[in-house]
Design a protein around this motif. Structure first.
Motif, PDB file in Angstrom:
ATOM      1  N   VAL A 105      95.626  -2.912 -10.908  1.00  0.00           N
ATOM      2  CA  VAL A 105      96.116  -1.556 -11.165  1.00  0.00           C
ATOM      3  C   VAL A 105      97.404  -1.692 -11.962  1.00  0.00           C
ATOM      4  O   VAL A 105      98.308  -2.423 -11.564  1.00  0.00           O
ATOM      5  CB  VAL A 105      96.400  -0.787  -9.854  1.00  0.00           C
ATOM      6  CG1 VAL A 105      96.958   0.597 -10.158  1.00  0.00           C
ATOM      7  CG2 VAL A 105      95.157  -0.698  -8.994  1.00  0.00           C
ATOM      8  N   ILE A 106      97.473  -1.004 -13.091  1.00  0.00           N
ATOM      9  CA  ILE A 106      98.683  -1.017 -13.911  1.00  0.00           C
ATOM     10  C   ILE A 106      99.334   0.359 -13.813  1.00  0.00           C
ATOM     11  O   ILE A 106      98.782   1.348 -14.294  1.00  0.00           O
ATOM     12  CB  ILE A 106      98.378  -1.367 -15.377  1.00  0.00           C
ATOM     13  CG1 ILE A 106      97.662  -2.713 -15.465  1.00  0.00           C
ATOM     14  CG2 ILE A 106      99.666  -1.384 -16.203  1.00  0.00           C
ATOM     15  CD1 ILE A 106      97.119  -3.047 -16.843  1.00  0.00           C
ATOM     16  N   GLU A 107     100.489   0.393 -13.183  1.00  0.00           N
ATOM     17  CA  GLU A 107     101.233   1.641 -13.020  1.00  0.00           C
ATOM     18  C   GLU A 107     102.017   1.896 -14.300  1.00  0.00           C
ATOM     19  O   GLU A 107     102.651   1.000 -14.834  1.00  0.00           O
ATOM     20  CB  GLU A 107     102.165   1.487 -11.807  1.00  0.00           C
ATOM     21  CG  GLU A 107     103.273   2.490 -11.721  1.00  0.00           C
ATOM     22  CD  GLU A 107     104.469   2.127 -12.583  1.00  0.00           C
ATOM     23  OE1 GLU A 107     104.872   3.000 -13.375  1.00  0.00           O
ATOM     24  OE2 GLU A 107     104.970   1.003 -12.485  1.00  0.00           O
ATOM     25  N   GLU A 109     104.180   2.337  -3.891  1.00  0.00           N
ATOM     26  CA  GLU A 109     103.913   2.334  -2.451  1.00  0.00           C
ATOM     27  C   GLU A 109     102.548   2.956  -2.164  1.00  0.00           C
ATOM     28  O   GLU A 109     101.752   2.415  -1.397  1.00  0.00           O
ATOM     29  CB  GLU A 109     105.014   3.087  -1.707  1.00  0.00           C
ATOM     30  CG  GLU A 109     104.841   3.066  -0.204  1.00  0.00           C
ATOM     31  CD  GLU A 109     106.019   3.700   0.525  1.00  0.00           C
ATOM     32  OE1 GLU A 109     106.276   3.268   1.666  1.00  0.00           O
ATOM     33  OE2 GLU A 109     106.674   4.609  -0.028  1.00  0.00           O
ATOM     34  N   LYS A 110     102.271   4.069  -2.809  1.00  0.00           N
ATOM     35  CA  LYS A 110     100.988   4.748  -2.596  1.00  0.00           C
ATOM     36  C   LYS A 110      99.836   3.899  -3.126  1.00  0.00           C
ATOM     37  O   LYS A 110      98.821   3.707  -2.443  1.00  0.00           O
ATOM     38  CB  LYS A 110     100.994   6.105  -3.275  1.00  0.00           C
ATOM     39  CG  LYS A 110      99.700   6.858  -3.090  1.00  0.00           C
ATOM     40  CD  LYS A 110      99.926   8.283  -2.786  1.00  0.00           C
ATOM     41  CE  LYS A 110      98.588   8.908  -2.458  1.00  0.00           C
ATOM     42  NZ  LYS A 110      98.700  10.174  -1.870  1.00  0.00           N
ATOM     43  N   ILE A 111      99.993   3.373  -4.334  1.00  0.00           N
ATOM     44  CA  ILE A 111      98.942   2.527  -4.922  1.00  0.00           C
ATOM     45  C   ILE A 111      98.658   1.339  -4.019  1.00  0.00           C
ATOM     46  O   ILE A 111      97.503   1.032  -3.713  1.00  0.00           O
ATOM     47  CB  ILE A 111      99.365   2.040  -6.329  1.00  0.00           C
ATOM     48  CG1 ILE A 111      99.352   3.207  -7.315  1.00  0.00           C
ATOM     49  CG2 ILE A 111      98.453   0.909  -6.808  1.00  0.00           C
ATOM     50  CD1 ILE A 111     100.065   2.902  -8.626  1.00  0.00           C
ATOM     51  N   SER A 112      99.703   0.646  -3.579  1.00  0.00           N
ATOM     52  CA  SER A 112      99.495  -0.567  -2.792  1.00  0.00           C
ATOM     53  C   SER A 112      98.920  -0.280  -1.409  1.00  0.00           C
ATOM     54  O   SER A 112      98.295  -1.144  -0.810  1.00  0.00           O
ATOM     55  CB  SER A 112     100.780  -1.385  -2.691  1.00  0.00           C
ATOM     56  OG  SER A 112     101.733  -0.759  -1.885  1.00  0.00           O
ATOM     57  N   ILE A 114      95.728  -7.045  -7.792  1.00  0.00           N
ATOM     58  CA  ILE A 114      96.960  -7.270  -8.548  1.00  0.00           C
ATOM     59  C   ILE A 114      97.523  -5.905  -8.909  1.00  0.00           C
ATOM     60  O   ILE A 114      96.812  -5.046  -9.431  1.00  0.00           O
ATOM     61  CB  ILE A 114      96.690  -8.100  -9.814  1.00  0.00           C
ATOM     62  CG1 ILE A 114      96.203  -9.484  -9.422  1.00  0.00           C
ATOM     63  CG2 ILE A 114      97.942  -8.177 -10.692  1.00  0.00           C
ATOM     64  CD1 ILE A 114      95.650 -10.291 -10.571  1.00  0.00           C
ATOM     65  N   ILE A 115      98.801  -5.723  -8.629  1.00  0.00           N
ATOM     66  CA  ILE A 115      99.475  -4.465  -8.962  1.00  0.00           C
ATOM     67  C   ILE A 115     100.551  -4.790  -9.984  1.00  0.00           C
ATOM     68  O   ILE A 115     101.399  -5.643  -9.762  1.00  0.00           O
ATOM     69  CB  ILE A 115     100.095  -3.810  -7.721  1.00  0.00           C
ATOM     70  CG1 ILE A 115      99.005  -3.502  -6.699  1.00  0.00           C
ATOM     71  CG2 ILE A 115     100.851  -2.547  -8.108  1.00  0.00           C
ATOM     72  CD1 ILE A 115      99.530  -3.006  -5.377  1.00  0.00           C
ATOM     73  N   ALA A 116     100.476  -4.111 -11.116  1.00  0.00           N
ATOM     74  CA  ALA A 116     101.419  -4.354 -12.205  1.00  0.00           C
ATOM     75  C   ALA A 116     102.178  -3.077 -12.527  1.00  0.00           C
ATOM     76  O   ALA A 116     101.652  -1.978 -12.392  1.00  0.00           O
ATOM     77  CB  ALA A 116     100.673  -4.849 -13.438  1.00  0.00           C
ATOM     78  N   THR A 117     103.405  -3.248 -12.965  1.00  0.00           N
ATOM     79  CA  THR A 117     104.212  -2.117 -13.423  1.00  0.00           C
ATOM     80  C   THR A 117     104.477  -2.289 -14.913  1.00  0.00           C
ATOM     81  O   THR A 117     104.591  -3.408 -15.408  1.00  0.00           O
ATOM     82  CB  THR A 117     105.549  -2.012 -12.663  1.00  0.00           C
ATOM     83  OG1 THR A 117     106.263  -0.870 -13.158  1.00  0.00           O
ATOM     84  CG2 THR A 117     106.404  -3.246 -12.805  1.00  0.00           C
ATOM     85  N   GLY A 142     105.227  -7.563 -13.488  1.00  0.00           N
ATOM     86  CA  GLY A 142     105.505  -6.674 -14.605  1.00  0.00           C
ATOM     87  C   GLY A 142     104.515  -7.019 -15.713  1.00  0.00           C
ATOM     88  O   GLY A 142     104.259  -8.196 -15.977  1.00  0.00           O
ATOM     89  N   LEU A 143     103.959  -6.019 -16.338  1.00  0.00           N
ATOM     90  CA  LEU A 143     102.979  -6.239 -17.403  1.00  0.00           C
ATOM     91  C   LEU A 143     103.102  -5.095 -18.393  1.00  0.00           C
ATOM     92  O   LEU A 143     102.953  -3.936 -18.028  1.00  0.00           O
ATOM     93  CB  LEU A 143     101.567  -6.263 -16.815  1.00  0.00           C
ATOM     94  CG  LEU A 143     100.428  -6.484 -17.783  1.00  0.00           C
ATOM     95  CD1 LEU A 143     100.422  -7.941 -18.251  1.00  0.00           C
ATOM     96  CD2 LEU A 143      99.114  -6.157 -17.110  1.00  0.00           C
ATOM     97  N   ARG A 144     103.404  -5.430 -19.632  1.00  0.00           N
ATOM     98  CA  ARG A 144     103.484  -4.349 -20.611  1.00  0.00           C
ATOM     99  C   ARG A 144     102.889  -4.789 -21.933  1.00  0.00           C
ATOM    100  O   ARG A 144     102.959  -5.955 -22.321  1.00  0.00           O
ATOM    101  CB  ARG A 144     104.890  -3.829 -20.782  1.00  0.00           C
ATOM    102  CG  ARG A 144     105.860  -4.763 -21.406  1.00  0.00           C
ATOM    103  CD  ARG A 144     107.237  -4.095 -21.501  1.00  0.00           C
ATOM    104  NE  ARG A 144     108.116  -4.932 -22.263  1.00  0.00           N
ATOM    105  CZ  ARG A 144     108.375  -4.780 -23.553  1.00  0.00           C
ATOM    106  NH1 ARG A 144     107.832  -3.792 -24.228  1.00  0.00           N
ATOM    107  NH2 ARG A 144     109.183  -5.604 -24.189  1.00  0.00           N
TER     108      ARG A 144
END
Length: 88
Positions: free
Chosen positions: A10-12, A26-29, A37-40, A62-64
């Motif tokens: 998931v990329i926020e 917090e909600k996504i996780s 994998i959770i990315a911002t 972090g992923l951009r």
């Protein structure tokens, strides 16, 4: 909620505001699988502070995408202090 319940990544990418991102992460996780994998997509916010609200911190990064995305086929990957750590 259904969108992330079986996601592998998931990329926020909400507005660049620490509190807004913390709430979203917090909600996504809490909704996605524990091994997702959770990315911002943050450009400037502290990943360690964002990770405070993330379940499974070892899977947070972090992923951009670099701009312009149609000319630069690369992404910037940024770990934080707990990325990749194995939990006991």
């Amino acid at each position: 909620e259904e969108t992330v319940n079986d996601a592998q990544i998931v990329i926020e990418c909400v507005v660049e505001d620490m509190e807004v991102k913390k709430v979203a992460l917090e909600k996504i996780s809490s909704l996605c699988p524990i091994d997702a994998i959770i990315a911002t997509s943050t450009l400037r916010l502290d990943l360690n502070k964002l990770a405070e609200k993330v379940r499974s911190k070892e899977r947070f990064v972090g992923l951009r995408f670099l701009y312009p995305v149609y000319y630069i086929p690369e992404v910037e990957f940024t770990p934080h202090k707990d990325t990749g750590k194995i939990r006991d």
